[in-house]
Design a protein around this motif. Structure first.
Motif, PDB file in Angstrom:
ATOM      1  N   ASP A 120      58.276  17.158  70.177  1.00  0.00           N
ATOM      2  CA  ASP A 120      58.478  18.812  70.233  1.00  0.00           C
ATOM      3  C   ASP A 120      59.075  19.450  68.777  1.00  0.00           C
ATOM      4  O   ASP A 120      59.026  20.328  68.543  1.00  0.00           O
ATOM      5  N   GLU A 121      59.126  18.901  68.309  1.00  0.00           N
ATOM      6  CA  GLU A 121      59.711  19.505  66.576  1.00  0.00           C
ATOM      7  C   GLU A 121      58.573  19.577  66.370  1.00  0.00           C
ATOM      8  O   GLU A 121      58.345  20.765  65.108  1.00  0.00           O
ATOM      9  N   GLY A 122      57.681  18.353  65.742  1.00  0.00           N
ATOM     10  CA  GLY A 122      56.353  18.906  64.778  1.00  0.00           C
ATOM     11  C   GLY A 122      54.911  18.101  65.486  1.00  0.00           C
ATOM     12  O   GLY A 122      55.059  16.891  65.193  1.00  0.00           O
ATOM     13  N   ASP A 123      53.783  19.040  65.860  1.00  0.00           N
ATOM     14  CA  ASP A 123      52.818  17.893  65.698  1.00  0.00           C
ATOM     15  C   ASP A 123      51.476  18.334  65.310  1.00  0.00           C
ATOM     16  O   ASP A 123      50.440  18.313  65.448  1.00  0.00           O
ATOM     17  N   GLY A 124      52.182  18.468  63.870  1.00  0.00           N
ATOM     18  CA  GLY A 124      50.814  18.360  63.103  1.00  0.00           C
ATOM     19  C   GLY A 124      49.497  19.048  63.256  1.00  0.00           C
ATOM     20  O   GLY A 124      49.959  20.228  63.736  1.00  0.00           O
ATOM     21  N   GLU A 125      48.395  18.587  63.444  1.00  0.00           N
ATOM     22  CA  GLU A 125      46.972  19.531  63.585  1.00  0.00           C
ATOM     23  C   GLU A 125      47.949  20.665  65.785  1.00  0.00           C
ATOM     24  O   GLU A 125      47.066  21.160  65.158  1.00  0.00           O
ATOM     25  N   GLY A 126      49.112  19.745  65.687  1.00  0.00           N
ATOM     26  CA  GLY A 126      48.987  20.807  67.684  1.00  0.00           C
ATOM     27  C   GLY A 126      49.964  21.554  67.342  1.00  0.00           C
ATOM     28  O   GLY A 126      50.135  22.144  68.381  1.00  0.00           O
ATOM     29  N   SER A 127      50.347  22.444  66.038  1.00  0.00           N
ATOM     30  CA  SER A 127      51.802  23.040  66.334  1.00  0.00           C
ATOM     31  C   SER A 127      50.896  24.317  66.167  1.00  0.00           C
ATOM     32  O   SER A 127      49.760  24.328  65.830  1.00  0.00           O
ATOM     33  N   GLY A 128      52.110  25.300  66.793  1.00  0.00           N
ATOM     34  CA  GLY A 128      50.987  26.701  67.219  1.00  0.00           C
ATOM     35  C   GLY A 128      51.293  26.237  67.884  1.00  0.00           C
ATOM     36  O   GLY A 128      51.072  28.109  68.955  1.00  0.00           O
ATOM     37  N   ALA A 129      50.983  25.387  69.515  1.00  0.00           N
ATOM     38  CA  ALA A 129      50.258  26.047  70.836  1.00  0.00           C
ATOM     39  C   ALA A 129      51.378  26.707  71.385  1.00  0.00           C
ATOM     40  O   ALA A 129      52.314  26.846  71.023  1.00  0.00           O
ATOM     41  N   ALA A 130      51.268  27.915  72.076  1.00  0.00           N
ATOM     42  CA  ALA A 130      51.779  28.677  72.954  1.00  0.00           C
ATOM     43  C   ALA A 130      52.322  27.797  73.967  1.00  0.00           C
ATOM     44  O   ALA A 130      53.961  28.395  74.084  1.00  0.00           O
ATOM     45  N   ARG A 131      52.857  26.714  74.403  1.00  0.00           N
ATOM     46  CA  ARG A 131      52.884  25.576  75.001  1.00  0.00           C
ATOM     47  C   ARG A 131      53.511  24.753  74.133  1.00  0.00           C
ATOM     48  O   ARG A 131      52.153  23.939  73.831  1.00  0.00           O
ATOM     49  N   PRO A 132      54.392  23.586  74.176  1.00  0.00           N
ATOM     50  CA  PRO A 132      54.686  22.316  74.477  1.00  0.00           C
ATOM     51  C   PRO A 132      53.837  21.415  74.482  1.00  0.00           C
ATOM     52  O   PRO A 132      52.892  19.973  74.318  1.00  0.00           O
ATOM     53  N   ASP A 133      53.283  21.677  76.200  1.00  0.00           N
ATOM     54  CA  ASP A 133      51.924  20.417  76.097  1.00  0.00           C
ATOM     55  C   ASP A 133      50.779  20.661  76.489  1.00  0.00           C
ATOM     56  O   ASP A 133      49.543  19.883  76.727  1.00  0.00           O
ATOM     57  N   LEU A 134      50.530  22.012  74.762  1.00  0.00           N
ATOM     58  CA  LEU A 134      48.800  21.908  74.275  1.00  0.00           C
ATOM     59  C   LEU A 134      49.127  21.526  72.828  1.00  0.00           C
ATOM     60  O   LEU A 134      49.868  22.347  72.522  1.00  0.00           O
ATOM     61  N   CYS A 135      48.185  21.224  73.057  1.00  0.00           N
ATOM     62  CA  CYS A 135      47.712  20.444  71.580  1.00  0.00           C
ATOM     63  C   CYS A 135      46.815  22.071  70.841  1.00  0.00           C
ATOM     64  O   CYS A 135      45.652  22.798  71.110  1.00  0.00           O
ATOM     65  N   THR A 136      47.222  23.549  69.605  1.00  0.00           N
ATOM     66  CA  THR A 136      46.348  23.623  69.132  1.00  0.00           C
ATOM     67  C   THR A 136      45.354  23.527  68.724  1.00  0.00           C
ATOM     68  O   THR A 136      45.594  22.415  67.342  1.00  0.00           O
ATOM     69  N   ILE A 137      43.957  23.314  68.864  1.00  0.00           N
ATOM     70  CA  ILE A 137      42.716  22.223  67.985  1.00  0.00           C
ATOM     71  C   ILE A 137      42.263  23.446  67.441  1.00  0.00           C
ATOM     72  O   ILE A 137      41.589  24.570  67.841  1.00  0.00           O
ATOM     73  N   ASN A 138      42.229  23.890  65.110  1.00  0.00           N
ATOM     74  CA  ASN A 138      41.239  24.403  64.885  1.00  0.00           C
ATOM     75  C   ASN A 138      39.996  24.146  64.702  1.00  0.00           C
ATOM     76  O   ASN A 138      40.520  23.443  63.028  1.00  0.00           O
ATOM     77  N   ARG A 139      38.581  24.248  64.578  1.00  0.00           N
ATOM     78  CA  ARG A 139      37.665  23.727  64.153  1.00  0.00           C
ATOM     79  C   ARG A 139      36.715  24.448  64.189  1.00  0.00           C
ATOM     80  O   ARG A 139      36.785  24.848  64.966  1.00  0.00           O
ATOM     81  N   HIS A 140      36.011  24.707  63.021  1.00  0.00           N
ATOM     82  CA  HIS A 140      34.163  24.682  63.399  1.00  0.00           C
ATOM     83  C   HIS A 140      34.596  26.811  63.738  1.00  0.00           C
ATOM     84  O   HIS A 140      33.792  27.354  64.285  1.00  0.00           O
ATOM     85  N   GLY A 141      36.003  27.184  63.095  1.00  0.00           N
ATOM     86  CA  GLY A 141      35.898  28.585  63.616  1.00  0.00           C
ATOM     87  C   GLY A 141      36.576  29.203  64.535  1.00  0.00           C
ATOM     88  O   GLY A 141      37.257  29.904  65.298  1.00  0.00           O
TER      89      GLY A 141
END
Length: 162
Positions: A120-141
């Motif tokens: 729950d503390e830091g999830d690298g590429e996944g940081s910033g997700a609205a929910r902790p069970d979701l990974c935020t992926i930023n690719r190709h715009g």
């Protein structure tokens, strides 16, 4: 799955939906073109989707619908955990950017192996997700929120019959 049973195609992420790899039509994207070519070849083949959604090009609903369709058609052979690949992923993906699919999968596997409070503390590429069970992926715009659990498995799908 036995390695001698049939050739396997190994595209990651969004090959089931086509994602937004090609602006005019998802069917024109790389992953979908490879799948079309393999089907047309009539070579018996198992399609392994590594970390469904890891390309960040498909909405969760679209991926769920695609997997449901594959399952209902009887083509879903099973779900394979990717945890045994963590060590080689760490070794071979080190030079790649954090938002490349092998590193997204590696981050998900590391997160799954960590104690719950660490995840729950830091999830690298996944940081910033609205929910902790979701990974935020930023690719190709694109920015996508994909369930972490999807990124730790491969889907084995019968692409063509023997």
């Amino acid at each position: 799955l036995h390695p001698r049973s049939s050739p396997a195609s190994l595209p990651p992420g969004d090959s089931l939906t086509g994602g937004v790899d090609f602006a005019s039509d998802p069917e024109c994207g790389r992953d979908r073109q490879v799948l079309h070519a393999l089907r047309a070849s009539r070579i018996p083949c198992t399609h392994l989707v590594l970390g469904p959604g890891c390309d960040g090009e498909s909405a969760v609903g679209a991926m769920r619908a695609a997997v449901r369709h594959v399952d209902e058609s009887g083509a879903l052979l099973g779900v394979v955990p990717l945890a045994p690949l963590l060590e080689p992923l760490c070794r071979h993906s080190a030079p790649l950017a954090p938002n490349r699919t092998p590193n997204i999968i590696k981050s998900a596997l590391e997160r799954a192996a960590a104690p719950p409070e660490a995840a729950d503390e830091g999830d690298g590429e996944g940081s910033g997700a609205a929910r902790p069970d979701l990974c935020t992926i930023n690719r190709h715009g694109n920015t996508a929120h994909v369930p972490w659990s999807w990124l730790t498995v491969a889907l084995a799908i019968k692409l063509s019959d023997a």
